[in-house]
Write a protein that holds these residues in place. Structure first.
Motif, short mmCIF file in Angstrom:
data_model
loop_
_atom_site.label_atom_id
_atom_site.label_comp_id
_atom_site.label_asym_id
_atom_site.label_seq_id
_atom_site.Cartn_x
_atom_site.Cartn_y
_atom_site.Cartn_z
N THR A 35 0.83 -1.20 0.00
CA THR A 35 0.00 0.00 0.00
C THR A 35 0.87 1.26 0.00
O THR A 35 1.91 1.31 0.62
N ALA A 36 0.39 2.28 -0.70
CA ALA A 36 1.17 3.51 -0.88
C ALA A 36 1.35 4.26 0.43
O ALA A 36 0.59 4.12 1.37
N LYS A 37 2.37 5.08 0.47
CA LYS A 37 2.53 6.03 1.57
C LYS A 37 1.43 7.08 1.49
O LYS A 37 0.93 7.40 0.41
N TRP A 38 1.08 7.62 2.64
CA TRP A 38 -0.02 8.57 2.69
C TRP A 38 0.25 9.78 1.81
O TRP A 38 -0.68 10.34 1.21
N HIS A 39 1.51 10.20 1.71
CA HIS A 39 1.79 11.40 0.92
C HIS A 39 1.45 11.19 -0.56
O HIS A 39 1.14 12.16 -1.28
N ILE A 40 1.49 9.95 -1.04
CA ILE A 40 1.13 9.69 -2.44
C ILE A 40 -0.37 9.88 -2.63
O ILE A 40 -0.82 10.49 -3.61
N LEU A 41 -1.17 9.37 -1.69
CA LEU A 41 -2.61 9.58 -1.78
C LEU A 41 -2.96 11.07 -1.69
O LEU A 41 -3.84 11.56 -2.41
N GLU A 42 -2.25 11.79 -0.83
CA GLU A 42 -2.49 13.24 -0.73
C GLU A 42 -2.13 13.94 -2.03
O GLU A 42 -2.84 14.86 -2.47
N ALA A 43 -1.03 13.53 -2.66
CA ALA A 43 -0.62 14.16 -3.92
C ALA A 43 -1.64 13.88 -5.02
O ALA A 43 -1.94 14.76 -5.84
N ILE A 44 -2.19 12.67 -5.05
CA ILE A 44 -3.24 12.35 -6.03
C ILE A 44 -4.44 13.26 -5.82
O ILE A 44 -5.00 13.82 -6.77
N ALA A 45 -4.85 13.43 -4.55
CA ALA A 45 -6.01 14.27 -4.26
C ALA A 45 -5.75 15.73 -4.63
O ALA A 45 -6.62 16.40 -5.21
N HIS A 46 -4.56 16.23 -4.30
CA HIS A 46 -4.22 17.61 -4.68
C HIS A 46 -4.25 17.78 -6.19
O HIS A 46 -4.78 18.78 -6.71
N ALA A 47 -3.70 16.82 -6.92
CA ALA A 47 -3.64 16.90 -8.38
C ALA A 47 -5.05 16.96 -8.97
O ALA A 47 -5.33 17.77 -9.86
N THR A 58 4.85 14.18 -7.16
CA THR A 58 4.46 15.49 -6.64
C THR A 58 3.08 15.80 -7.20
O THR A 58 2.65 15.19 -8.19
N ARG A 59 2.39 16.74 -6.58
CA ARG A 59 1.05 17.05 -7.07
C ARG A 59 1.09 17.59 -8.49
O ARG A 59 0.22 17.27 -9.31
N LYS A 60 2.11 18.40 -8.82
CA LYS A 60 2.20 18.96 -10.17
C LYS A 60 2.51 17.87 -11.20
O LYS A 60 1.94 17.85 -12.30
N ARG A 61 3.41 16.96 -10.85
CA ARG A 61 3.77 15.89 -11.78
C ARG A 61 2.56 14.97 -12.03
O ARG A 61 2.30 14.56 -13.17
N LEU A 62 1.83 14.68 -10.96
CA LEU A 62 0.64 13.84 -11.13
C LEU A 62 -0.45 14.57 -11.92
O LEU A 62 -1.15 13.96 -12.74
N GLN A 63 -0.57 15.87 -11.69
CA GLN A 63 -1.57 16.64 -12.44
C GLN A 63 -1.26 16.60 -13.93
O GLN A 63 -2.16 16.41 -14.76
N VAL A 107 -9.98 7.72 -16.15
CA VAL A 107 -8.58 7.36 -15.87
C VAL A 107 -8.57 6.53 -14.59
O VAL A 107 -9.31 6.83 -13.64
N ALA A 108 -7.72 5.52 -14.56
CA ALA A 108 -7.47 4.76 -13.33
C ALA A 108 -6.05 5.06 -12.86
O ALA A 108 -5.10 4.97 -13.65
N ILE A 109 -5.91 5.44 -11.60
CA ILE A 109 -4.59 5.64 -10.99
C ILE A 109 -4.32 4.41 -10.14
O ILE A 109 -5.09 4.08 -9.23
N THR A 110 -3.23 3.72 -10.44
CA THR A 110 -3.02 2.41 -9.85
C THR A 110 -1.57 2.20 -9.49
O THR A 110 -0.66 2.85 -10.03
N HIS A 111 -1.33 1.25 -8.59
CA HIS A 111 0.02 0.83 -8.22
C HIS A 111 0.61 -0.11 -9.26
O HIS A 111 1.72 -0.60 -9.09
N ALA A 112 -0.12 -0.38 -10.33
CA ALA A 112 0.30 -1.27 -11.42
C ALA A 112 0.33 -2.73 -11.00
O ALA A 112 1.11 -3.52 -11.51
#
Length: 412
Positions: free
Chosen positions: A246-258, A354-359, A303-308
């Protein structure tokens, strides 16, 4: 595996799941019979401890994971052999990751097929196919890449050697010939693969039959509750980062920000994080659930965002949904590499999130018609591959022919 088991049972076969006590509930959910093995080494609760271990992969946990596999090998060779004989089984379906199928078959005379539930682990002596677990690309005739790939396969084989050694210890006690490497454990009758050829790298050498069937989708009604009334018609982004690694929390936060900065609606399946001492509050007010009716949401998602993970990737593509992959561990970097190679999505490495990279990544997948078209083409390929019906056909044909041949060879 349970999806295949249900289909075989529907066709009139009797199906057993052989597993440690902790997996009995899967047999119950899958409506197949269950036979417990490894009860001495793996008492109730052992599986949860193991899954907690592999959620945070490092050198220490890899060593402990190999220790687990060695103990599993020992108990499977011993108990599964006894179960096959006591239950009077005619054939076996063995996860390709479980190296014990060959030994059980040698001792019981029961034929088996290998099932690839994720990524094909079989080597390629030509060097065309890269080794599993690495985000490398095919050799495509280039000498350096092919040499690198062959070397990678040798390293992977050395990692599997302790498990083979454990299996050989058991084989010695039963006076069976020793195995030279783990690939000798793959069924000579072939492997059923839940990818399609369009989602797998080309191989230079294929030593055994490979049956590409596509994913084994479980299309039964999903009873997981979901607030459907909260969907508002904006393009849907579905994010799920798995239940094992499972992802680190900061990754989920970055997805949400994006997603908060895009004209989309985000749904997040949290998985493990519902067990953590955390306040589930993500930017942009996405819909967050513990577990989601994934197939139904993927049918609606842009779009699906996934851990692959192999399951989520193939389920998304089965619904024509392109991907943003954030591979976390195990074979996920290699599966993510196949996503980009197939043109069905983009990859963002966990360390580069990062949120910008994910966006930018989400916007690219939303806006590029070519990715949606490629995902749609793969959807058609998956449909034509046949999925669980095709897998069951292969099982009946290949194992049926083998059993018939063996009966014809027996003296009157």
């Amino acid at each position: 595996m349970m999806t295949i088991g249900r289909e075989l049972q529907r066709r009139g076969h009797t199906v057993y799941l052989l597993g440690i006590p902790d997996v009995a509930h899967h047999a119950s959910k899958g409506a197949v019979d269950f036979a417990a093995i490894g009860t001495a080494e793996f008492p109730p609760g052992a599986l949860d401890s193991y899954l907690t271990l592999i959620r945070n992969v490092n050198l220490l946990t890899i060593r402990k994971g190999i220790d687990w596999a060695e103990r599993m090998s020992r108990s499977l060779c011993r108990d599964a052999t006894a179960a096959v004989e006591s239950l009077g089984l005619d054939a076996l379906l063995v996860d390709q990751c479980q190296t014990e199928g060959r030994t059980i078959a040698d001792l019981t005379g029961v034929p088996y097929l290998s099932i690839c539930n994720a990524l094909n682990l079989e080597g390629d002596a030509s060097g065309e196919t890269p080794p599993p677990f690495l985000p490398w690309t095919p050799g495509e005739g280039r000498a350096v890449q092919r040499f690198r790939n062959r070397l990678g396969h040798q390293v992977f084989a050395s990692m599997m050697a302790p498990i083979v050694t454990q299996t050989n210890k058991f084989r010695t006690t039963r006076r069976l010939p020793l195995l030279r490497n783990w690939e000798e454990c793959i069924s000579p009758l072939g492997t059923i693969n839940n990818l399609t050829q369009g989602m797998d790298f080309p191989r230079g050498i294929q030593q055994r039959p490979m049956f590409y069937t596509g994913p084994y989708l479980d299309e039964r009604p999903n009873e997981v509750p979901f607030p459907w009334e909260q969907l508002d018609g904006r393009p849907l982004i579905y994010a799920s980062l798995g239940t094992l690694h499972t992802a680190k929390w900061h990754i989920l936060e970055a997805i949400a920000h994006a997603c908060a900065n895009l004209p989309v609606q985000l749904v997040v399946s949290l998985g493990q994080w519902t067990q953590e001492d955390k306040t589930i509050a993500l930017p942009g007010q996405p819909i967050t659930v513990s577990y989601a009716p994934q197939l139904t949401l993927l049918a609606r998602a842009s779009v699906a965002i996934t851990h692959a993970g192999a399951n989520t990737v193939m389920e998304a593509l089965a619904h024509g949904c392109p991907l943003v992959a954030i591979p976390l561990a195990s074979d996920q970097p290699a599966i993510a590499a196949r996503v980009t190679w197939a043109g069905a999505g983009v990859v963002v490495a966990p360390g580069q999130v990062t949120r910008k990279r994910l966006q930018r990544a989400i916007s690219t997948v939303l806006e590029q018609t070519s990715m949606r078209m490629k995902a749609a083409a793969l959807q058609q390929e998956i449909l034509q591959a046949g999925g669980v019906m095709a897998a069951a056909n292969v099982i009946e044909t290949v194992l049926g022919d083998h059993l018939a041949l063996r009966l014809n060879q027996q003296p009157n």
